[in-house]
Write an enzyme that holds these catalytic residues in place. Structure first.
Site, PDB file in Angstrom:
ATOM      1  N   SER A 231      50.145 149.726 119.176  1.00 43.30           N
ATOM      2  CA  SER A 231      50.968 148.559 119.499  1.00 43.30           C
ATOM      3  C   SER A 231      51.109 148.456 121.002  1.00 43.30           C
ATOM      4  O   SER A 231      51.033 149.459 121.708  1.00 43.30           O
ATOM      5  CB  SER A 231      52.353 148.713 118.890  1.00 43.30           C
ATOM      6  OG  SER A 231      53.070 149.708 119.582  1.00 43.30           O
ATOM      7  N   ASP A 232      51.315 147.247 121.490  1.00 38.07           N
ATOM      8  CA  ASP A 232      51.776 147.142 122.867  1.00 38.07           C
ATOM      9  C   ASP A 232      53.151 147.806 122.903  1.00 38.07           C
ATOM     10  O   ASP A 232      53.798 147.975 121.861  1.00 38.07           O
ATOM     11  CB  ASP A 232      51.841 145.689 123.343  1.00 38.07           C
ATOM     12  CG  ASP A 232      51.892 145.610 124.872  1.00 38.07           C
ATOM     13  OD1 ASP A 232      52.176 146.642 125.513  1.00 38.07           O
ATOM     14  OD2 ASP A 232      51.670 144.524 125.427  1.00 38.07           O
ATOM     15  N   TRP A 233      53.608 148.155 124.067  1.00 38.64           N
ATOM     16  CA  TRP A 233      54.825 148.986 124.203  1.00 38.64           C
ATOM     17  C   TRP A 233      56.071 148.225 123.695  1.00 38.64           C
ATOM     18  O   TRP A 233      56.567 147.323 124.352  1.00 38.64           O
ATOM     19  CB  TRP A 233      54.972 149.431 125.653  1.00 38.64           C
ATOM     20  CG  TRP A 233      54.301 150.753 125.932  1.00 38.64           C
ATOM     21  CD1 TRP A 233      54.871 151.839 126.524  1.00 38.64           C
ATOM     22  CD2 TRP A 233      52.965 151.162 125.613  1.00 38.64           C
ATOM     23  NE1 TRP A 233      53.980 152.889 126.578  1.00 38.64           N
ATOM     24  CE2 TRP A 233      52.811 152.507 126.035  1.00 38.64           C
ATOM     25  CE3 TRP A 233      51.876 150.547 124.986  1.00 38.64           C
ATOM     26  CZ2 TRP A 233      51.619 153.224 125.856  1.00 38.64           C
ATOM     27  CZ3 TRP A 233      50.696 151.264 124.813  1.00 38.64           C
ATOM     28  CH2 TRP A 233      50.588 152.577 125.249  1.00 38.64           C
ATOM     29  N   GLY A 234      56.488 148.597 122.513  1.00 41.31           N
ATOM     30  CA  GLY A 234      57.658 147.933 121.935  1.00 41.31           C
ATOM     31  C   GLY A 234      57.317 146.706 121.114  1.00 41.31           C
ATOM     32  O   GLY A 234      58.189 145.888 120.822  1.00 41.31           O
ATOM     33  N   ALA A 235      56.062 146.570 120.698  1.00 40.03           N
ATOM     34  CA  ALA A 235      55.659 145.364 119.971  1.00 40.03           C
ATOM     35  C   ALA A 235      55.935 145.436 118.466  1.00 40.03           C
ATOM     36  O   ALA A 235      55.712 144.467 117.748  1.00 40.03           O
ATOM     37  CB  ALA A 235      54.174 145.090 120.202  1.00 40.03           C
TER      38      ALA A 235
END
Ligand code: BGC
Length: 757
Positions: A231-235
């Site tokens: 995931s993108d960071w915090g997605a």
């Protein structure tokens, strides 16, 4: 590691351990499972150098990272149109990853530049999916040749920073397939990135991080992706849905919260444990691919990479304008360098890609020993140009043979996290450019920026060099290009529009609330400007050189072909000037008139070649079905309309040197089902179907007889034309009602049976 060994390890893991492996240990590491000897691995930004954080971690580039080398950003490297060059940059970054024990570098970033306003355009490659795909594949091949992974990002349709974590990019299937997915598709098919990073946004309402269609059906089943998706960071929104969708690794850590949710979902029968096993298998496969090939003894020669960065930057710069061959400068000329960017260049963007450079070279420093004087012109931090600064700049410009103004966008103007609201450079810089240009007709503007800017002063200056965000050695590269030690060969990977209001998505960019509708469809960038026949400041593909090139002798291997055959295209490029230089042969395909609404031309090939004065080289391209295809929403597949196409070779999308026609025949029968609403002209296209209509057309021709009273031939022609036009759009049921009582009952049913039979 052999896949069976990996499976054996997974078989020994508890459910909790498996769920745990599916999220990061901290900001940058995958989890170790000591009991089973599973090592932790580290990932790091990316894309154009390393942002490895040893201490306080963050994903916005705020805290410090190790000293590294900042290469040119994506906006620049794409403009090189040079696969080998970007592969070489990838190799260098791969070496540094090995040295720093990094398993994956987080890049390339390949989202399409839908609007010049996107805050992250400086990191992205192009408005054109073919160019973005080819360049990103080359980068991936370079990095991965060093047994280090890449993470192509942000998958998918992440084209604005505004509301990036909640907005939904809504568009039709064709737009997604033709514009927003192909860069990822090409990269996966050609270069098999070790990992893919899913984006923050939703795609047609579903978060990318839980979009099974995107992460499994398309990415894996259609394109054959073999690595893991992070995931993108915090997605991550719903982690359980994410596992089922094919999101293997959640980054960064979730503090165990989401791991527990995975465990609970499996226990309650809401998630199949096999999905968790599969995610672990994909993660471990890459963890071991790196661990077994780790080479921390790889040297990292930063000085050598600084030079490489300068060489790359020089290849990326785009000479936009050069009236009367104002450039290159002569080394004996008295030259004024004006503008703070000449000393402190802007060479990278803000956010997660921000690199802590071990060294930086500005143009003034690089010009040491040359006849160059400097005036600050404007103050970047204060965003002002005082009268005294302008007066000093003007005086220096008057005394010089040539004045070079360094301008562009300060850090705050473009960054990850937010979008621009306009396309202007700071007013203070505009004032300096105008004052200097009024004082000295030989004024050159060098631009350091990550995205197109308006140039209200364009007619007042002699030359413009678009240097983009060229990395830490940008000053060296700028001086080499200005003085002709390097011959510029970059070409715009994006259109420079005249004004923001001209851009294709001007009316709806950013969207309403959390909905961003991509209403311009496939008409992004030059696809839009060309269709509208609009004037632009500089077209896609544009770029001048200190020499000139000519193309001739275009040959196609066939002028009539089936869509499953390959077409070989050959053309001769010649250097007609007096300096060694590189030209980019850009191949566009133009679809002739058909049913489908299509762009005027689309880039389907490019090659960069180096030529000595007078030298000629033959360039060969191979075009396959995809070069002629559009995405059919009826077939849910690529499809080639039978018709006439033109192969064009040019030096920009608006300057085509040679072209040749080719007729392409589709081998795919598009299934058609007729019903009572099918119209005459559609049915008549198929000769067999036309036969079936005979009883109806016979009956109608009796009804639509030209008026017997009109005896002039002109009147008869008009009448025939009107009849034909009326007939064309008649549905079957309408034809029947006009034919009146001439036809027996049940004839419509019989005709439909024959048509569909
Ligand atoms: C960015 C990614 C980046 C990640 C880690 C996110 O904010 O969107 O591109 O790789 O942070 O820093």
């Amino acid at each position: 590691m052999d896949i069976n060994k990996i499976r054996a390890i997974i078989a020994r893991m508890t459910l909790e351990e498996k769920a745990g492996l599916c999220s990061g240990a901290d900001f940058w590491h995958t989890k170790a499972v000591e009991r089973l000897g599973i090592p932790a691995t580290m990932v790091s930004d990316g894309p154009h150098g390393l942002r490895k954080q040893d201490e306080a971690a963050d994903h916005l580039g705020m805290n410090d990272s190790i000293e590294a080398v900042c290469f040119p950003a994506g906006c620049a490297t794409a403009a090189s149109f040079d696969r080998n060059l970007i592969r070489r940059m990838g190799e260098a970054i791969g070496d540094s990853c090995q040295h720093e024990k990094l398993s994956v570098v987080l890049g390339p970033a390949v989202n399409i530049k839908r609007s010049p306003l996107c805050g992250r355009n400086f990191e992205y490659l192009s408005e054109d999916p073919y160019l973005a795909g080819e360049m990103s594949a080359a980068f991936i091949q370079g990095v991965q040749s060093r047994n280090v992974g890449t993470s192509i990002k942000h998958f998918a349709a992440n084209n604005q920073e505004h509301r990036r974590m909640s907005s939904s990019s809504d568009m039709d299937e064709r737009t997604l397939r033709e514009i927003y997915l192909p860069a990822f598709e090409t990269a996966v098919k050609k270069a098999q990135p070790w990992t893919v990073m899913c984006s923050y946004n939703r795609v047609n309402g579903v978060y990318a991080s839980e979009n099974r269609w995107l992460l499994t059906d398309v990415l894996r089943n259609e394109w054959g992706f073999e690595g893991y998706v992070m995931s993108d960071w915090g997605a991550v929104a719903d982690r359980v849905k994410g596992v089922h969708a094919g999101l293997d690794l959640e980054m960064p850590a979730s503090g165990g919260v989401n791991d527990a949710k995975i465990v609970k979902a499996v226990r309650e029968g809401r998630l199949d444990e096999k999905d968790v096993d599969l995610a672990c298998e994909r993660i471990l496969n890459i963890v071991y691919r790196y661990a077994e090939n780790a080479k921390p003894e790889t040297p990292w020669d930063k000085e050598a990479q600084h030079d490489l960065s300068a060489r790359i930057a020089a290849e990326c710069m785009v000479l936009l304008k050069n009236d009367g061959n104002l450039l290159p400068l002569d080394k004996s000329d008295a030259v004024a360098f004006i503008g703070e960017f000449a000393v402190l260049p802007r060479f990278q963007g803000g956010g997660s890609s921000h690199i802590h450079c071990f060294k930086k070279t500005g143009a003034m420093q690089a010009a040491e020993g040359l006849n160059v004087k400097y005036a600050q012109g404007y103050d970047v931090a204060a965003d002002i140009a005082t009268d005294a600064m302008i007066a000093e700049a003007v005086e220096l410009a008057r005394a010089a043979k040539v004045a070079v103004v360094f301008a562009g966008l300060p850090d705050a103007y473009e960054s990850e996290g937010y979008d621009r609201t306009h396309m202007r450079i700071p007013d203070c810089q505009t004032r300096v450019i105008e004052a200097v240009a009024a004082a000295n007709p030989n004024t050159v503007v060098v631009l350091y920026n990550g995205a197109p800017v308006e140039m209200p002063w364009i007619l007042k200056v002699g030359a413009v060099l678009e240097a983009y965000l060229g990395g830490q050695a940008v000053g060296l590269a700028t001086v080499r290009v200005l003085y002709g030690d390097a011959n510029p060969s970059g070409h715009l990977a994006e259109t420079f529009p005249l004004r923001l209001q001209d851009t294709p998505c001007y009316l709806y960019y950013g969207g309403e609330g959390n909905t961003a509708e991509y209403r311009e469809g496939v008409f992004v960038g030059y696809r839009y400007y060309d269709k509208r026949e609009m004037d632009v400041l500089f077209p896609f593909g544009h770029g001048l050189s200190y020499t000139t090139f000519e193309y001739s002798n275009l040959r196609l291997s066939a002028n009539h072909m089936k869509d499953d055959e390959a077409l070989t295209v050959t053309v001769t490029a010649k250097n007609t000037g007096r300096r060694v230089g590189k030209t980019v042969a850009q191949l566009y395909v133009r679809a002739g008139a058909g049913e489908i609404i299509r762009p005027v031309r689309e880039l389907r090939g490019f090659e960069k070649v180096k030529l000595k004065p007078g030298e000629e080289k033959e360039i060969t391209f191979t075009l396959d079905r995809r070069a002629f295809a559009y995405w059919s929403m009826a077939l849910h597949d690529w499809h080639v309309e039978t018709g006439d196409y033109t192969v064009e070779i040019g030096q920009s999308s608006r300057s085509i040197d040679v072209s040749a026609p080719v007729r392409v025949e589709s081998t795919v029968q598009v299934p058609v089902r007729y019903d009572e609403n099918s119209i005459f002209m559609d049915i008549m296209k198929d000769p067999q179907a036309a036969q079936a209509l005979k009883p109806l057309t016979d009956a109608l021709s009796a009804v639509f007889r030209p008026n017997a009273d009109e005896d002039s031939p002109a009147a008869e022609a008009i009448s025939n034309e009107m009849t034909a036009a009326m007939l064309n759009y008649l549905p079957l049921r309408g034809m029947l009602s006009f034919a009146g009582d001439q036809l027996p009952a049940g004839v419509l049913e019989q005709i439909l049976e024959r048509l569909n039979g």
